[in-house]
Design a protein around this motif. Structure first.
Motif, PDB file in Angstrom:
ATOM      1  N   GLU A  88       0.834  -1.200   0.000  1.00 31.33           N
ATOM      2  CA  GLU A  88       0.000   0.000   0.000  1.00 31.33           C
ATOM      3  C   GLU A  88       0.866   1.247   0.000  1.00 31.33           C
ATOM      4  N   SER A  89       0.462   2.240  -0.772  1.00 31.83           N
ATOM      5  CA  SER A  89       1.202   3.500  -0.790  1.00 31.83           C
ATOM      6  C   SER A  89       1.214   4.117   0.602  1.00 31.83           C
ATOM      7  N   GLY A  90       2.397   4.554   1.026  1.00 34.87           N
ATOM      8  CA  GLY A  90       2.544   5.238   2.297  1.00 34.87           C
ATOM      9  C   GLY A  90       2.568   4.357   3.528  1.00 34.87           C
ATOM     10  N   ASP A 106       6.670   4.217 -10.588  1.00 34.75           N
ATOM     11  CA  ASP A 106       6.533   3.922  -9.159  1.00 34.75           C
ATOM     12  C   ASP A 106       7.789   4.400  -8.433  1.00 34.75           C
ATOM     13  N   ASP A 107       7.604   4.912  -7.231  1.00 34.70           N
ATOM     14  CA  ASP A 107       8.723   5.386  -6.416  1.00 34.70           C
ATOM     15  C   ASP A 107       8.748   4.574  -5.125  1.00 34.70           C
ATOM     16  N   LEU A 108       9.790   3.735  -4.978  1.00 35.25           N
ATOM     17  CA  LEU A 108       9.934   2.856  -3.820  1.00 35.25           C
ATOM     18  C   LEU A 108      11.140   3.257  -2.989  1.00 35.25           C
ATOM     19  N   VAL A 126       6.167   2.271  -0.539  1.00 30.56           N
ATOM     20  CA  VAL A 126       5.759   2.832  -1.827  1.00 30.56           C
ATOM     21  C   VAL A 126       5.485   4.310  -1.572  1.00 30.56           C
ATOM     22  N   ARG A 127       6.426   5.144  -2.012  1.00 34.32           N
ATOM     23  CA  ARG A 127       6.270   6.587  -1.812  1.00 34.32           C
ATOM     24  C   ARG A 127       5.253   7.160  -2.789  1.00 34.32           C
ATOM     25  N   LYS A 128       5.252   6.589  -4.008  1.00 30.93           N
ATOM     26  CA  LYS A 128       4.294   7.045  -5.018  1.00 30.93           C
ATOM     27  C   LYS A 128       4.019   5.890  -5.965  1.00 30.93           C
ATOM     28  N   ARG A 129       2.754   5.624  -6.210  1.00 28.31           N
ATOM     29  CA  ARG A 129       2.332   4.570  -7.133  1.00 28.31           C
ATOM     30  C   ARG A 129       1.909   5.213  -8.443  1.00 28.31           C
ATOM     31  N   GLU A 188      -0.200   6.317 -11.098  1.00 28.73           N
ATOM     32  CA  GLU A 188      -1.640   6.560 -11.042  1.00 28.73           C
ATOM     33  C   GLU A 188      -2.427   5.816 -12.110  1.00 28.73           C
TER      34      GLU A 188
END
Length: 111
Positions: free
Chosen positions: A2-4, A38-40, A87-90, A92
């Motif tokens: 899950e993001s965040g 995606d930013d992990l 997950v910093r950013k998924r 969209e």
């Protein structure tokens, strides 16, 4: 994933990788539905793994993708090793969740 929300897992290492007979340590994660947008953030034993990169040519958004990096011996513990993913950013445009299904440590010995 899950993001965040940090996701935590661990794996065991039986050998002492800090001995002189190790020539390479490589850490790998396998993720489903990973995209370039995606930013992990990934840590191993509280060490940020900023150099994770695709281990093979990028696959389609519905396929699996390996991310990998080389490690130093001081990043790996004998016994339990803690992995955290955030997950910093998924992307969209993705309607499916990002899924982690494997964590690997490859150890190559000299000779």
């Amino acid at each position: 994933l899950e993001s965040g929300v940090p996701a935590r897992t661990h794996f065991q290492v039986g050998a002492n990788v800090k001995t002189g007979d190790i020539s390479e340590l490589r850490f790998r994660l396998h993720l489903w539905d990973l995209t370039a947008r995606d930013d992990l953030a990934v840590t191993l034993n509280d060490h940020a793994l900023d150099s994770l990169a695709p281990g093979a040519p990028e696959q389609t958004s519905t396929g699996g993708q390996w991310l990998e990096c080389h490690l130093r011996a001081d990043q790996v513990e004998r016994g339990e090793n803690r992995v955290e993913l955030l997950v910093r950013k998924r992307d969209e445009s993705m309607r499916t969740p990002l899924t982690l299904d494997a964590v690997q440590l490859h150890v190559r010995h000299k000779g």
